[in-house]
Design an enzyme around this catalytic site. Structure first.
Site, PDB file in Angstrom:
ATOM      1  N   ASP A   1      -7.040   4.231  -4.394  1.00 43.89           N
ATOM      2  CA  ASP A   1      -7.679   4.094  -3.078  1.00 43.89           C
ATOM      3  C   ASP A   1      -8.276   5.480  -2.814  1.00 43.89           C
ATOM      4  O   ASP A   1      -8.548   6.228  -3.770  1.00 43.89           O
ATOM      5  CB  ASP A   1      -6.645   3.680  -2.014  1.00 43.89           C
ATOM      6  CG  ASP A   1      -7.294   3.214  -0.705  1.00 43.89           C
ATOM      7  OD1 ASP A   1      -7.776   2.073  -0.640  1.00 43.89           O
ATOM      8  OD2 ASP A   1      -7.347   4.005   0.266  1.00 43.89           O
TER       9      ASP A   1
ATOM     10  N   LYS B   1       0.865  -1.185   0.000  1.00 50.17           N
ATOM     11  CA  LYS B   1       0.000   0.000   0.000  1.00 50.17           C
ATOM     12  C   LYS B   1       0.897   1.229   0.000  1.00 50.17           C
ATOM     13  O   LYS B   1       2.021   1.169   0.503  1.00 50.17           O
ATOM     14  CB  LYS B   1      -0.883   0.032   1.258  1.00 50.17           C
ATOM     15  CG  LYS B   1      -2.136   0.867   1.109  1.00 50.17           C
ATOM     16  CD  LYS B   1      -3.263   0.033   0.521  1.00 50.17           C
ATOM     17  CE  LYS B   1      -4.486   0.836   0.211  1.00 50.17           C
ATOM     18  NZ  LYS B   1      -5.614  -0.042  -0.166  1.00 50.17           N
TER      19      LYS B   1
HETATM   20  P1  NDP Z   1     -12.898   7.662  -2.715  1.00 49.32           P
HETATM   21  O1  NDP Z   1     -11.829   8.669  -2.524  1.00 49.32           O
HETATM   22  O2  NDP Z   1     -13.432   7.419  -4.070  1.00 49.32           O
HETATM   23  O3  NDP Z   1     -14.128   7.982  -1.752  1.00 49.32           O
HETATM   24  C1  NDP Z   1     -13.966   8.086  -0.375  1.00 49.32           C
HETATM   25  C2  NDP Z   1     -15.271   8.524   0.234  1.00 49.32           C
HETATM   26  O4  NDP Z   1     -15.174   8.401   1.644  1.00 49.32           O
HETATM   27  C3  NDP Z   1     -15.610   9.982  -0.057  1.00 49.32           C
HETATM   28  O5  NDP Z   1     -16.997  10.156  -0.089  1.00 49.32           O
HETATM   29  C4  NDP Z   1     -14.973  10.690   1.142  1.00 49.32           C
HETATM   30  O6  NDP Z   1     -15.553  11.955   1.446  1.00 49.32           O
HETATM   31  C5  NDP Z   1     -15.268   9.695   2.254  1.00 49.32           C
HETATM   32  N1  NDP Z   1     -14.246   9.830   3.282  1.00 49.32           N
HETATM   33  C6  NDP Z   1     -12.913   9.663   3.154  1.00 49.32           C
HETATM   34  N2  NDP Z   1     -12.279   9.895   4.294  1.00 49.32           N
HETATM   35  C7  NDP Z   1     -13.236  10.235   5.188  1.00 49.32           C
HETATM   36  C8  NDP Z   1     -13.207  10.588   6.538  1.00 49.32           C
HETATM   37  N3  NDP Z   1     -12.055  10.659   7.220  1.00 49.32           N
HETATM   38  N4  NDP Z   1     -14.404  10.846   7.146  1.00 49.32           N
HETATM   39  C9  NDP Z   1     -15.565  10.793   6.451  1.00 49.32           C
HETATM   40  N5  NDP Z   1     -15.646  10.469   5.143  1.00 49.32           N
HETATM   41  C10 NDP Z   1     -14.501  10.188   4.529  1.00 49.32           C
HETATM   42  O7  NDP Z   1     -12.296   6.298  -2.098  1.00 49.32           O
HETATM   43  P2  NDP Z   1     -12.784   4.793  -2.343  1.00 49.32           P
HETATM   44  O8  NDP Z   1     -14.248   4.740  -2.539  1.00 49.32           O
HETATM   45  O9  NDP Z   1     -11.885   4.205  -3.359  1.00 49.32           O
HETATM   46  O10 NDP Z   1     -12.382   4.116  -0.951  1.00 49.32           O
HETATM   47  C11 NDP Z   1     -13.291   4.054   0.146  1.00 49.32           C
HETATM   48  C12 NDP Z   1     -12.860   2.954   1.098  1.00 49.32           C
HETATM   49  O11 NDP Z   1     -12.843   1.698   0.395  1.00 49.32           O
HETATM   50  C13 NDP Z   1     -11.449   3.084   1.684  1.00 49.32           C
HETATM   51  O12 NDP Z   1     -11.440   2.519   2.971  1.00 49.32           O
HETATM   52  C14 NDP Z   1     -10.604   2.233   0.751  1.00 49.32           C
HETATM   53  O13 NDP Z   1      -9.417   1.799   1.388  1.00 49.32           O
HETATM   54  C15 NDP Z   1     -11.573   1.080   0.503  1.00 49.32           C
HETATM   55  N6  NDP Z   1     -11.347   0.275  -0.682  1.00 49.32           N
HETATM   56  C16 NDP Z   1     -11.232   0.830  -1.926  1.00 49.32           C
HETATM   57  C17 NDP Z   1     -11.063   0.022  -3.033  1.00 49.32           C
HETATM   58  C18 NDP Z   1     -11.017   0.574  -4.417  1.00 49.32           C
HETATM   59  O14 NDP Z   1     -10.928  -0.231  -5.362  1.00 49.32           O
HETATM   60  N7  NDP Z   1     -11.087   1.878  -4.625  1.00 49.32           N
HETATM   61  C19 NDP Z   1     -10.949  -1.439  -2.909  1.00 49.32           C
HETATM   62  C20 NDP Z   1     -11.183  -1.933  -1.557  1.00 49.32           C
HETATM   63  C21 NDP Z   1     -11.348  -1.090  -0.503  1.00 49.32           C
HETATM   64  P3  NDP Z   1     -14.740  13.309   1.113  1.00 49.32           P
HETATM   65  O15 NDP Z   1     -14.781  13.411  -0.375  1.00 49.32           O
HETATM   66  O16 NDP Z   1     -15.507  14.375   1.816  1.00 49.32           O
HETATM   67  O17 NDP Z   1     -13.355  13.123   1.656  1.00 49.32           O
HETATM   68  O1  2IT Z   2      -7.981  -1.702  -0.670  1.00 45.31           O
HETATM   69  C1  2IT Z   2      -7.948  -2.184  -1.814  1.00 45.31           C
HETATM   70  O2  2IT Z   2      -8.108  -3.391  -2.015  1.00 45.31           O
HETATM   71  C2  2IT Z   2      -7.706  -1.271  -2.939  1.00 45.31           C
HETATM   72  N1  2IT Z   2      -7.618  -0.049  -2.735  1.00 45.31           N
HETATM   73  C3  2IT Z   2      -7.542  -1.806  -4.329  1.00 45.31           C
HETATM   74  C4  2IT Z   2      -6.136  -2.299  -4.537  1.00 45.31           C
HETATM   75  C5  2IT Z   2      -5.796  -2.711  -5.936  1.00 45.31           C
HETATM   76  O3  2IT Z   2      -4.604  -2.968  -6.146  1.00 45.31           O
HETATM   77  O4  2IT Z   2      -6.666  -2.796  -6.809  1.00 45.31           O
END
Ligand code: NDP
Ligand code: 2IT
Length: 448
Positions: A168, A128
């Protein structure tokens, strides 16, 4: 070195070495808590100091990322890549751009990623990375310059068989484009070193949707196993980013009623539930205009915005935390179960605190941890790596079929390792299944 043959000894060791890494400690406790009792019957898995090696990253790179904003002012961010474990394949895991990024958070995420990636069955190790950069309110050119500066150091640590980052929090399609452009220029190679690329230039069909869709596939399996269905269920989703919006999309398609979304300002409650048209409006708001979720409450009648709050007080059947770590605590879990919520699946990484998980288990709610529930994203990244290595692009149908198979297989592993007299313990199942695959590979490779 003291023997690390109990959970307490392992956590003490972490506390002593890294006293300022609470999220990392929390992740190790979450993974190893359910694994230790299993080791009593399988001591061969932890010979040769395996646990001491497992909790120490292969390598951590930390670097300065200077960049210049549109007004000519210089900023200096801190960049990182944690290359945690390569027993099963090249380091694989996302990049996070958020002001809260620090080594504790990235080590927790990389540690989780090792076992999540193992559950997919694909050849990927765990890593990561990210930076303290806050993309909020920055112009496209500022984002581009930051990504270029970040990649100027990171590229030397990457490669299609070495380390393959993806997105992420704060890193989506736009950022992957800029990062890839700079990687390609510095490495003089067009290869599969980043995933989450756009479909026209090496990206996989369905990668954008994969985490959210995979979460819903897993929810369907877990509910079916309990003799229930997703259709008609009221759902609370937090976040409004990549994971949240595509989880909402498929949930709606499956006939569920999605009542909430959120961002860091607060949550919106739509008692009628979202439909495809409303979701398209929110996608344009978030992905094109890069606006705030409260705008949705202003644009649609009957929708309320609750400033500074998370959606866990709303009466729902199913909760999908899809924003960030530790966003759902014991108090929130009590509110959910008090209102009759019977299932929580983690779309984000470790969104539930340890206290929340205890409350949910105490109430016999279905709880599926992130490493199983949100593995669809990295699984599809693995499929993107295969396509890149073969210089081929698969059809959307083919990727979808593979993603469905992988999520079904993850559910099966949770049952194989987690089924007991009182149903399936998904925490036990996912952590044990992931651990066993990683431990066997590490043992085969000797003390390295
Ligand atoms: P994005 O940046 O696309 O979206 C994040 C969302 O969460 C936004 O709406 C953001 O709001 C909100 N957010 C972030 N930090 C905070 C906080 N401290 N308090 C409140 N709201 C918050 O990220 P993803 O959707 O990609 O990721 C979301 C979660 O999913 C993370 O935990 C990530 O590690 C996990 N994840 C992502 C994957 C992926 O493929 N993208 C795969 C597996 C897990 P704001 O815009 O106001 O900051
Ligand atoms: O938390 C996760 O699994 C991710 N942000 C996606 C990682 C990836 O390599 O697709």
């Amino acid at each position: 070195m003291t023997s690390l043959d109990s959970l307490d000894a392992l956590l003490d060791h972490i506390e002593t070495r890294d006293p300022h890494q609470p999220e990392f400690r929390q992740a190790v406790e979450e993974v190893m808590g359910p694994v230790f009792p299993y080791l009593d019957e399988h001591p061969e898995l932890i010979g040769d100091g395996l646990l001491a090696r497992l909790i120490e990253p292969d390598r951590v790179v930390q670097f300065r990322v200077p960049w210049i904003d549109d007004k000519g002012q210089v900023h200096v961010e801190r960049g990182y890549r944690v290359q945690f474990n390569a027993a099963l394949g090249p380091y694989k895991g996302g990049l996070r751009f958020h002001p809260s990024v620090n080594l504790s958070i990235l080590k927790f995420l990389a540690f989780e990623q090792i076992f999540k990636n193992a559950l997919t069955g694909l050849p990927m190790g765990g890593g990561k990375g990210g930076a303290t950069f806050n993309p909020r309110g920055r112009s496209d050119h500022e984002i581009m310059r930051f990504c270029q500066s970040f990649m100027t150091e990171l590229f030397r640590h990457l490669g299609p068989t070495t380390d393959v980052p993806a997105g992420d929090i704060g890193v989506g399609g736009r950022e992957i484009g800029y990062l890839f452009g700079q990687y390609k220029r510095l490495a003089n190679a067009f290869d599969g070193t980043l995933t989450g690329k756009a479909v026209g230039w090496g990206g996989s069909e369905l990668r954008t949707e994969a985490t959210g869709y995979g979460l819903i596939y897993l929810a369907q399996h877990a509910l079916e196993h309990r003799g229930e269905a997703l259709e008609g269920k009221r759902v609370a989703i937090s976040g409004s980013g990549n994971v949240a919006l595509y989880a909402a999309e498929l949930a709606i398609e499956c006939g569920a009623r999605v009542l909430t979304l959120s961002d860091s300002d607060g949550f919106v409650h739509d008692p009628e539930g979202l439909d495809t048209e409303k979701l398209d409006w929110i996608k344009a708001l978030k992905q094109e205009r890069r606006g705030r979720i409260h705008d949705y409450a202003q644009a649609f009648s009957g929708v309320r915005f609750h400033e500074g709050q998370a959606p866990w007080g709303v009466e729902v059947d199913l909760a999908l935390p899809c924003a960030t770590q530790n966003e759902l605590d014991d108090e929130a879990a009590r509110a959910l179960t008090h209102n009759g919520c019977a299932a929580v699946l983690e779309g984000a990484n470790m969104p539930c605190t340890a206290g929340a998980v205890r409350v949910l288990r105490g109430a016999s709610a279905l709880f599926v941890p992130g490493k199983a529930a949100n593995a669809g994203g990295v699984a599809t990244s693995g499929l993107e790596m295969s396509q890149n290595a073969a210089h081929r692009a698969w059809s959307r149908d083919r990727v979808e079929r593979r993603l469905r198979e992988i999520m079904a297989a993850i559910h099966e592993q949770c049952i194989a390792y987690g089924e007991g007299d009182d149903g399936v313990d998904y925490v036990r199942g996912a952590n044990r299944a992931g651990f066993v695959r990683v431990a066997r590979a590490m043992q085969a490779h000797g003390v390295v």
